[in-house]
Design a protein around this motif. Structure first.
Motif, short mmCIF file in Angstrom:
data_model
loop_
_atom_site.label_atom_id
_atom_site.label_comp_id
_atom_site.label_asym_id
_atom_site.label_seq_id
_atom_site.Cartn_x
_atom_site.Cartn_y
_atom_site.Cartn_z
N ARG A 246 0.64 -0.93 0.12
CA ARG A 246 -0.05 -0.10 0.00
C ARG A 246 0.86 1.32 -0.02
NH1 ARG A 246 -4.82 1.20 4.16
NH2 ARG A 246 -5.13 -0.83 4.12
N GLY A 248 -0.06 5.15 -0.08
CA GLY A 248 -0.96 6.43 -0.12
C GLY A 248 -2.33 5.80 -0.30
N ALA A 249 -3.11 6.12 -1.51
CA ALA A 249 -4.56 5.85 -1.85
C ALA A 249 -4.30 4.57 -2.79
CB ALA A 249 -5.31 6.98 -2.40
N ILE A 271 -7.66 1.39 -5.44
CA ILE A 271 -7.67 2.77 -5.05
C ILE A 271 -8.72 3.16 -4.09
CG2 ILE A 271 -6.67 3.46 -7.34
CD1 ILE A 271 -9.39 4.40 -8.09
N GLU A 272 -8.12 4.40 -3.23
CA GLU A 272 -9.10 4.74 -2.06
C GLU A 272 -9.67 5.90 -2.54
OE1 GLU A 272 -8.71 5.47 2.60
OE2 GLU A 272 -6.88 5.66 1.32
N GLN A 273 -10.91 6.00 -2.44
CA GLN A 273 -11.73 7.32 -2.49
C GLN A 273 -12.56 7.21 -1.23
OE1 GLN A 273 -13.81 7.80 -6.15
NE2 GLN A 273 -12.05 7.13 -7.36
N ASP A 274 -12.73 8.52 -0.48
CA ASP A 274 -13.43 9.16 0.67
C ASP A 274 -13.53 7.77 1.82
OD1 ASP A 274 -14.05 11.38 -0.58
OD2 ASP A 274 -15.75 10.31 -1.90
N TRP A 277 -12.35 1.55 -0.73
CA TRP A 277 -11.42 0.97 -1.49
C TRP A 277 -12.42 0.30 -2.72
CZ3 TRP A 277 -6.14 1.58 -1.37
CH2 TRP A 277 -5.67 2.13 -0.23
#
Length: 316
Positions: A246, A248-249, A271-274, A277
């Motif tokens: 991992r 960051g995002a 990817i991570e958003q808000d 994942w």
């Protein structure tokens, strides 16, 4: 619009049985539950597999795309259903097929139609099946190897699956009469549970309701494959995911699962958003799909403007 509808349905892969948590088919999961199940990248991968095992396609979509994109899918589904009017021929064909699948005694009538096809397959094609399967495997592998969109890990996973499917097809009892009758029973039961008589009834569904119906069909397809030895639910249940790295995002997740008696594995980028994942490929494909829809709308507007100009010129 057609490309988006295809992406929403078939890509998610792309027609309820009640799914996990006791909720009704076509009823979305709560945002709190979605957030909980996508809080880490490996857990998000396993959560999607669990929802697919339960035939809950709407929940799988919720787990696979950001909430804002899901709202766009819902809106575009509604627009597509309002815009793409089927012909009377399409309406009649749909109604006739559904009536045939759901009529009293449908199982016996359908088997009577299938039996001659089974005989023809046995006498004319069965001996050629090994060669045809081998050729199909070769073409599929060439396509995978030539792909510029797949990573080396994805290519290997695809090749492993093709080899497993090829071995299964070599031994599947495709002409077994008892299995054929049971398979027809699954198809008829699924059609009756979908409970749609006309295209207009289908088009009146909102996105969530359509995904509920899709879950019924997905369950029927899985039952049909399982009848012939391909147990997709066993594969979904066996899937285990582990975070590899991992930064960051962005994260890389490795996963393994059982498929037709073989242990397969692969990797996927997340990817991570808000705080949630998602699969990187899924989000990117969705964005491309949205862009394609916007292009189609723009093209439609240009055509409409050209037609209006032509009409005006004729009037003058």
């Amino acid at each position: 619009m057609k490309r988006l509808a295809l992406l929403a349905g078939a890509g998610l892969i792309s027609l309820g049985l009640a799914a996990c948590g006791g909720k009704d088919a076509g009823e979305p999961m709560s945002e709190a539950k979605v957030a909980q199940q996508t809080a880490d990248p490996a857990g998000a991968v396993e959560a999607v597999a669990a929802r697919l095992k339960e035939n809950d396609l709407l929940a799988a979509v919720q787990l696979m795309v950001p909430a804002a994109k899901l709202d766009e899918l819902r809106g575009d589904w509604k627009q597509a259903m309002a815009k793409e009017t089927p012909s009377e021929e399409e309406r009649a064909e749909f109604a006739a097929n559904m009536a045939k699948l759901t009529a009293p005694g449908a199982e016996q009538a359908l088997y009577a139609e299938l039996e001659p096809a089974l005989v023809k397959f046995e006498t004319e094609m069965a001996a050629q099946m090994p060669m045809m399967i081998g050729m199909g495997q070769g073409f599929a592998m060439q396509g995978i190897q030539a792909s510029e969109d797949m990573t080396p890990a994805q290519k290997q996973q695809g090749i492993d699956m093709i080899n497993a499917l090829g071995g299964w097809l070599q031994t599947a009892k495709l002409t077994d009469r008892d299995l054929a009758k049971k398979g027809i029973g699954i198809v008829v039961a699924t059609a009756r549970q979908i409970d749609l008589k006309t295209l207009d009834e289908l088009r009146a569904l909102d996105f969530d309701q359509a995904m509920g119906k899709a879950g019924v069909a997905f369950g029927g397809i899985k039952d049909l494959f399982a009848l012939y030895g391909l147990d997709m639910n066993q594969s979904f249940a066996s899937l285990k995911a582990k975070e590899i790295s991992r930064e960051g995002a962005a994260a890389k997740v490795g996963f393994s699962y059982s498929f037709l008696g073989k242990e397969l594995s692969g990797e996927t980028e997340m990817i991570e958003q808000d705080g949630r994942w998602y699969g990187k490929d899924t989000v990117e494909q969705l964005v491309k799909g949205m862009a394609g829809v916007e292009d189609e709308v723009a093209d439609d507007e240009i055509v409409l403007e050209d037609e209006e100009d032509a009409v005006q010129e004729d009037a003058n």
